[in-house]
Design an enzyme around this catalytic site. Structure first.
Site, PDB file in Angstrom:
ATOM      1  N   LYS A 146      23.028  -1.952   9.589  1.00  0.00           N
ATOM      2  CA  LYS A 146      22.943  -2.110  11.050  1.00  0.00           C
ATOM      3  C   LYS A 146      24.192  -1.574  11.742  1.00  0.00           C
ATOM      4  O   LYS A 146      24.103  -0.798  12.680  1.00  0.00           O
ATOM      5  CB  LYS A 146      22.764  -3.599  11.422  1.00  0.00           C
ATOM      6  N   ARG A 201      19.069 -14.149  15.072  1.00  0.00           N
ATOM      7  CA  ARG A 201      18.964 -14.406  13.639  1.00  0.00           C
ATOM      8  C   ARG A 201      18.167 -15.668  13.348  1.00  0.00           C
ATOM      9  O   ARG A 201      17.982 -16.024  12.188  1.00  0.00           O
ATOM     10  CB  ARG A 201      20.360 -14.545  13.037  1.00  0.00           C
ATOM     11  N   ARG A 246      31.692  -2.745   0.500  1.00  0.00           N
ATOM     12  CA  ARG A 246      31.978  -2.444   1.914  1.00  0.00           C
ATOM     13  C   ARG A 246      33.475  -2.587   2.192  1.00  0.00           C
ATOM     14  O   ARG A 246      34.094  -3.586   1.836  1.00  0.00           O
ATOM     15  CB  ARG A 246      31.188  -3.399   2.802  1.00  0.00           C
ATOM     16  N   ARG A 273      35.737  -7.692   3.889  1.00  0.00           N
ATOM     17  CA  ARG A 273      35.416  -8.910   4.634  1.00  0.00           C
ATOM     18  C   ARG A 273      35.411 -10.118   3.703  1.00  0.00           C
ATOM     19  O   ARG A 273      34.882 -10.055   2.622  1.00  0.00           O
ATOM     20  CB  ARG A 273      34.052  -8.767   5.310  1.00  0.00           C
ATOM     21  N   ARG A 302      24.362 -15.886   2.201  1.00  0.00           N
ATOM     22  CA  ARG A 302      24.021 -15.153   3.431  1.00  0.00           C
ATOM     23  C   ARG A 302      22.651 -14.511   3.308  1.00  0.00           C
ATOM     24  O   ARG A 302      21.855 -14.546   4.244  1.00  0.00           O
ATOM     25  CB  ARG A 302      25.068 -14.068   3.713  1.00  0.00           C
TER      26      ARG A 302
HETATM   27  P1  ADP Z   1      25.114  -4.421   8.146  1.00  0.00           P
HETATM   28  O1  ADP Z   1      25.794  -4.168   9.466  1.00  0.00           O
HETATM   29  O2  ADP Z   1      23.618  -4.359   8.254  1.00  0.00           O
HETATM   30  O3  ADP Z   1      25.578  -5.674   7.457  1.00  0.00           O
HETATM   31  P2  ADP Z   1      26.675  -2.118   7.220  1.00  0.00           P
HETATM   32  O4  ADP Z   1      26.326  -1.061   8.217  1.00  0.00           O
HETATM   33  O5  ADP Z   1      28.013  -2.760   7.344  1.00  0.00           O
HETATM   34  O6  ADP Z   1      25.504  -3.227   7.165  1.00  0.00           O
HETATM   35  O7  ADP Z   1      26.493  -1.486   5.757  1.00  0.00           O
HETATM   36  C1  ADP Z   1      26.800  -2.258   4.578  1.00  0.00           C
HETATM   37  C2  ADP Z   1      27.503  -1.359   3.552  1.00  0.00           C
HETATM   38  O8  ADP Z   1      26.563  -0.425   3.036  1.00  0.00           O
HETATM   39  C3  ADP Z   1      28.666  -0.540   4.113  1.00  0.00           C
HETATM   40  O9  ADP Z   1      29.661  -0.447   3.135  1.00  0.00           O
HETATM   41  C4  ADP Z   1      28.027   0.819   4.428  1.00  0.00           C
HETATM   42  O10 ADP Z   1      28.980   1.877   4.319  1.00  0.00           O
HETATM   43  C5  ADP Z   1      26.971   0.924   3.335  1.00  0.00           C
HETATM   44  N1  ADP Z   1      25.743   1.608   3.791  1.00  0.00           N
HETATM   45  C6  ADP Z   1      25.182   1.593   5.025  1.00  0.00           C
HETATM   46  N2  ADP Z   1      24.060   2.333   5.045  1.00  0.00           N
HETATM   47  C7  ADP Z   1      23.885   2.812   3.784  1.00  0.00           C
HETATM   48  C8  ADP Z   1      22.905   3.654   3.157  1.00  0.00           C
HETATM   49  N3  ADP Z   1      21.863   4.142   3.844  1.00  0.00           N
HETATM   50  N4  ADP Z   1      23.069   3.947   1.843  1.00  0.00           N
HETATM   51  C9  ADP Z   1      24.123   3.449   1.140  1.00  0.00           C
HETATM   52  N5  ADP Z   1      25.077   2.668   1.663  1.00  0.00           N
HETATM   53  C10 ADP Z   1      24.972   2.342   2.976  1.00  0.00           C
HETATM   54  P1  AMP Z   2      27.438  -9.948  10.518  1.00  0.00           P
HETATM   55  O1  AMP Z   2      28.703  -9.226  10.857  1.00  0.00           O
HETATM   56  O2  AMP Z   2      26.321  -9.638  11.457  1.00  0.00           O
HETATM   57  O3  AMP Z   2      27.048  -9.806   9.069  1.00  0.00           O
HETATM   58  O4  AMP Z   2      27.742 -11.505  10.737  1.00  0.00           O
HETATM   59  C1  AMP Z   2      28.734 -12.178   9.997  1.00  0.00           C
HETATM   60  C2  AMP Z   2      28.512 -13.680  10.083  1.00  0.00           C
HETATM   61  O5  AMP Z   2      28.660 -14.132  11.444  1.00  0.00           O
HETATM   62  C3  AMP Z   2      27.115 -14.173   9.670  1.00  0.00           C
HETATM   63  O6  AMP Z   2      26.985 -14.345   8.257  1.00  0.00           O
HETATM   64  C4  AMP Z   2      27.023 -15.494  10.419  1.00  0.00           C
HETATM   65  O7  AMP Z   2      27.765 -16.512   9.780  1.00  0.00           O
HETATM   66  C5  AMP Z   2      27.726 -15.163  11.739  1.00  0.00           C
HETATM   67  N1  AMP Z   2      26.745 -14.660  12.728  1.00  0.00           N
HETATM   68  C6  AMP Z   2      26.640 -13.382  13.198  1.00  0.00           C
HETATM   69  N2  AMP Z   2      25.613 -13.278  14.055  1.00  0.00           N
HETATM   70  C7  AMP Z   2      25.039 -14.517  14.117  1.00  0.00           C
HETATM   71  C8  AMP Z   2      23.920 -15.059  14.788  1.00  0.00           C
HETATM   72  N3  AMP Z   2      23.139 -14.304  15.589  1.00  0.00           N
HETATM   73  N4  AMP Z   2      23.636 -16.377  14.612  1.00  0.00           N
HETATM   74  C9  AMP Z   2      24.388 -17.146  13.828  1.00  0.00           C
HETATM   75  N5  AMP Z   2      25.441 -16.712  13.138  1.00  0.00           N
HETATM   76  C10 AMP Z   2      25.772 -15.396  13.279  1.00  0.00           C
END
Ligand code: ADP
Ligand code: AMP
Length: 213
Positions: free
Chosen positions: A13, A89, A128, A157, A168
């Site tokens: 995302k 969520r 990541r 993170r 999660r």
């Molecule tokens: P989200 O925001 O949904 O939690 P991220 O955008 O942070 O996910 O992506 C999670 C990890 O996977 C990051 O390290 C990113 O670089 C990697 N990633 C994102 N899209 C892809 C993909 N299409 N293929 C492989 N790795 C990806």
């Molecule tokens: P994210 O960066 O979207 O993966 O979010 C990191 C963490 O923040 C999640 O695992 C939750 O603990 C909290 N969080 C983010 N968005 C929400 C949401 N919409 N509702 C509740 N908790 C959230």
């Protein structure tokens, strides 16, 4: 355009949101980023959020709904549109968002739903890394920073540790389906195959958004 981007943790995302914002100039609203900023500043809300985030749990709805409502009411949203990332969520958050948007006279135009095989997510989350200075997201293997990068310029993170990741994923899988169904019933959902190269995923999203524009 007024959009949501949905998908399990690690679906891509944030990665795709950065590209969407670059191309379509909508405001990126990531609740995860907002909580991390509050945690870094040790605000009252940040301290509360940390107690949930560190365990892989969701922050309570009333807190999350409040910060989103406040952000959506700001002036730039009506002018440029938005891309909500990581919200809603829970189905209760989806209902709260419906009410907030109705009260602001804003209509949701599309939901980008990135679908990935949950088995690949652990690998994505454990690799990541985030650039300390810019906040840009990379992956040690799948999307490494260009050239000979210095590991010290990047951080992992706290909630990407394997113990927290498992919780999660469980929480998000359990809560996610009714939300997608809520938007499917409104005809807003665009499913995107997330098990592809980052640029291929973006090309698919771009096609959808170009039509929506
Ligand atoms: P989200 O925001 O949904 O939690 P991220 O955008 O942070 O996910 O992506 C999670 C990890 O996977 C990051 O390290 C990113 O670089 C990697 N990633 C994102 N899209 C892809 C993909 N299409 N293929 C492989 N790795 C990806
Ligand atoms: P994210 O960066 O979207 O993966 O979010 C990191 C963490 O923040 C999640 O695992 C939750 O603990 C909290 N969080 C983010 N968005 C929400 C949401 N919409 N509702 C509740 N908790 C959230």
């Amino acid at each position: 355009m007024n959009l949501l981007i949905m998908g399990l943790p690690g679906a891509g995302k944030g990665t795709q949101a950065a590209k969407i914002v670059d191309k379509f100039h909508v405001a990126h609203i990531s609740t995860g980023d907002m909580f991390r900023a509050a945690m870094a500043n040790q605000t009252e809300m940040g301290v509360l959020a940390k107690s949930y985030i560190d365990k892989g749990e969701l922050v309570p709805d009333e807190v999350t709904n409040g910060i989103v409502k406040e952000r959506l009411a700001q002036d730039d949203i009506k002018a440029h549109g938005f891309l909500l990332d990581g919200y809603p969520r829970t189905i209760e958050q989806a209902h709260a968002l419906d009410e907030t948007l109705a009260s602001l006279g804003i209509e949701l135009e599309g939901v980008i739903n990135i679908q990935v095989d949950p088995a690949s997510l652990l690998e994505r989350l454990s690799g990541r890394i985030i650039h300390k200075e810019t906040g840009e997201t990379f992956h040690k293997v799948f999307n490494p920073p260009a050239g000979d990068y210095n590991e010290e310029d990047y951080y992992q993170r706290e909630d990407d540790k394997p113990e927290t990741v498992k919780r999660r994923l469980d929480v998000n899988i359990a809560q996610g389906e009714p939300i997608i169904e809520h938007y499917r019933a409104k005809g807003l959902v665009h499913d995107i195959e997330g098990n592809q190269e980052i640029d291929t995923v973006f090309a698919d999203i771009e096609k959808v958004l170009t039509k929506l524009q």
